[in-house]
Write an enzyme that holds these catalytic residues in place. Structure first.
Site, mmCIF file in Angstrom:
data_model
loop_
_atom_site.group_PDB
_atom_site.id
_atom_site.type_symbol
_atom_site.label_atom_id
_atom_site.label_comp_id
_atom_site.label_asym_id
_atom_site.label_seq_id
_atom_site.Cartn_x
_atom_site.Cartn_y
_atom_site.Cartn_z
ATOM 1 N N ARG A 201 8.943 15.518 25.323
ATOM 2 C CA ARG A 201 9.974 15.260 26.546
ATOM 3 C C ARG A 201 11.691 15.288 26.122
ATOM 4 O O ARG A 201 12.526 16.141 26.663
ATOM 5 C CB ARG A 201 10.547 14.286 27.028
ATOM 6 C CG ARG A 201 8.783 13.808 28.670
ATOM 7 C CD ARG A 201 9.153 12.340 28.674
ATOM 8 N NE ARG A 201 7.963 12.375 29.642
ATOM 9 C CZ ARG A 201 7.177 10.699 29.497
ATOM 10 N NH1 ARG A 201 8.146 10.102 29.329
ATOM 11 N NH2 ARG A 201 6.413 11.265 30.279
ATOM 12 N N CYS B 206 7.802 8.082 34.104
ATOM 13 C CA CYS B 206 7.959 7.143 35.796
ATOM 14 C C CYS B 206 9.316 7.019 36.054
ATOM 15 O O CYS B 206 9.865 6.937 37.770
ATOM 16 C CB CYS B 206 6.804 7.059 36.350
ATOM 17 S SG CYS B 206 6.425 5.295 34.819
ATOM 18 N N HIS C 161 7.384 1.106 41.424
ATOM 19 C CA HIS C 161 8.551 0.938 40.601
ATOM 20 C C HIS C 161 9.553 0.799 41.842
ATOM 21 O O HIS C 161 9.637 1.802 42.720
ATOM 22 C CB HIS C 161 8.111 1.779 39.065
ATOM 23 C CG HIS C 161 8.080 1.846 38.421
ATOM 24 N ND1 HIS C 161 6.752 0.768 38.695
ATOM 25 C CD2 HIS C 161 7.237 2.824 37.674
ATOM 26 C CE1 HIS C 161 5.419 1.507 37.619
ATOM 27 N NE2 HIS C 161 6.257 2.630 36.246
#
Ligand SMILES: NC(=O)c1ccc[n+]([C@@H]2O[C@H](COP(=O)([O-])OP(=O)(O)OC[C@H]3O[C@@H](n4cnc5c(N)ncnc54)[C@H](OP(=O)(O)O)[C@@H]3O)[C@@H](O)[C@H]2O)c1
Length: 339
Positions: free
Chosen positions: A102, A132, A245
């Protein structure tokens, strides 16, 4: 549209299984599907379009004879570091769900509705799917940034146990059953008991007091929005829920903001849903977003300075936070359309 041979690495996991469900639901143009997992899953299979497809143990010799156009990795960063380049060198476009690449400058980190343009026509190589909690937050930050400029951001997360994979789900289930039976069990996956508790730590701590998940959210948000010195502070909390979430996001803005205009943009956004009517007690909860692809926004408000926007941001971590975002990256890069 040309059919694409698709590999799913981690096909027996929470994200991998959801991915296979989604490509079927969206009618992604699949030629052959190759579901890979570890040796432990030898003899197991996945179901795709009412057919059982055997799990393939992930080994170089099991890839050599296959023509793969796109490979979705969700088997953890160690597996991605070892195997992603093996697939990309064979010509596949790799979309990696782990944290392995990333922050690599050469690897695009993408939420399609925010910065998808950078991967258009990218047919091979590696593209990283963000964390996420980052994925569900940045489309909202992007809207506010374009509207009034971001001065600073403060975020607290409320993250379900499925964020830690199938082992996380099992641990919460087992602890609830054990506690209701009047016994106790030691935590294995989470650092403390998660049942009927909240844990203000996700991942190991760094010397500066931040934990790994917080550092991921800070660095990834800066990279996706292209604001290297973005003033952002995050506290990540594991909560005893199974899926989705939630986040409280507080943004201080450079200019005065108009919440009615921000709400309108969210209402018109194809990947977001506004659920916001305090008089009707309307706001999104984890249940509203479960098994949905969109980000849900509620409690959107501005204080009397008009230079602050606060909101409650909810999304399914396995869908929007993983499989769905990865699939949309592939659709964007490879030019897949469903007309
Ligand atoms: N869960 C989420 O909400 C979420 C969100 C964003 C990103 N991610 C990332 O996605 C990845 C997978 O997460 P998950 O939640 O799906 O985990 P999971 O439920 O624990 O599944 C892990 C998968 O990886 C496979 N695997 C493990 N070691 C392997 C190896 N050496 N070789 C081949 N396959 C191997 C497992 O196969 P076996 O069944 O054979 O062990 C399983 O299919 C992680 O990198 C995670 O950080 C997860």
């Amino acid at each position: 549209m040309k059919l694409l041979n698709v590999a799913v690495i981690g096909a027996t996991g929470i994200v991998g299984k959801e991915f296979i469900t989604l490509i079927e639901q969206r009618n992604f143009p699949v030629g052959e599907l190759f579901p890979f997992a570890s040796e432990r899953s030898l003899g197991e299979f996945v179901e795709y379009k009412k057919k059982e497809i055997s799990i393939i143990p992930l080994k170089k010799e099991n890839i050599a004879d296959k023509k793969i156009d796109v490979a979705f990795f969700s088997a953890g960063s160690a597996v991605s570091k070892e195997m992603a380049s093996v697939f990309s060198k064979k010509g596949a476009l790799v979309i990696d769900n782990s944290s392995a690449f990333r922050m690599d400058k050469a690897v695009p980190l993408v939420v399609p509705e925010v910065n998808g343009d950078i991967v258009k026509n990218m047919k091979t190589g590696i593209i990283a799917n963000p964390n996420c909690s980052t994925i569900q937050m940045v489309p909202f930050l992007d809207i506010v940034n374009k509207h009034a400029g971001i001065e600073s951001v403060f975020v607290s997360t409320y993250q379900s146990v499925s964020g830690a994979g199938k082992k996380g789900i099992e641990e919460l289930k087992d602890q609830v059953v054990t506690l209701f039976s009047g016994k106790s069990s030691d935590p294995q996956v989470f650092p403390q008991r998660i049942a009927f508790n909240l844990i203000p730590q996700i991942g190991p701590f760094y010397p500066d007091g931040y934990c790994e998940e917080e550092v991921k959210m800070i660095n990834e948000t800066r990279k996706i929005l292209g604001i290297k010195d973005l003033d952002i502070d995050v506290t990540t909390v594991r909560v005893p829920t199974f899926f989705s979430h939630a986040e409280t996001v507080v943004i201080n803005t450079k200019k005065e903001c108009d919440t009615a205009k921000i709400k309108k943009q969210i209402e018109n956004h194809s990947e977001m849903i506004l659920m916001d009517d305090p008089e009707e007690l309307l706001y999104p909860t984890l249940i509203d977003s479960s098994r949905r692809n969109e980000v849900f926004i509620g409690r959107l408000r501005s204080n009397d300075t008009k230079r602050r926007v606060s909101a409650w941001v909810v999304a399914d971590n396995v869908r929007k936070g993983a499989a769905y975002n990865a699939l949309r990256i592939a659709e964007t890069a490879l030019g897949v359309s469903y007309e």
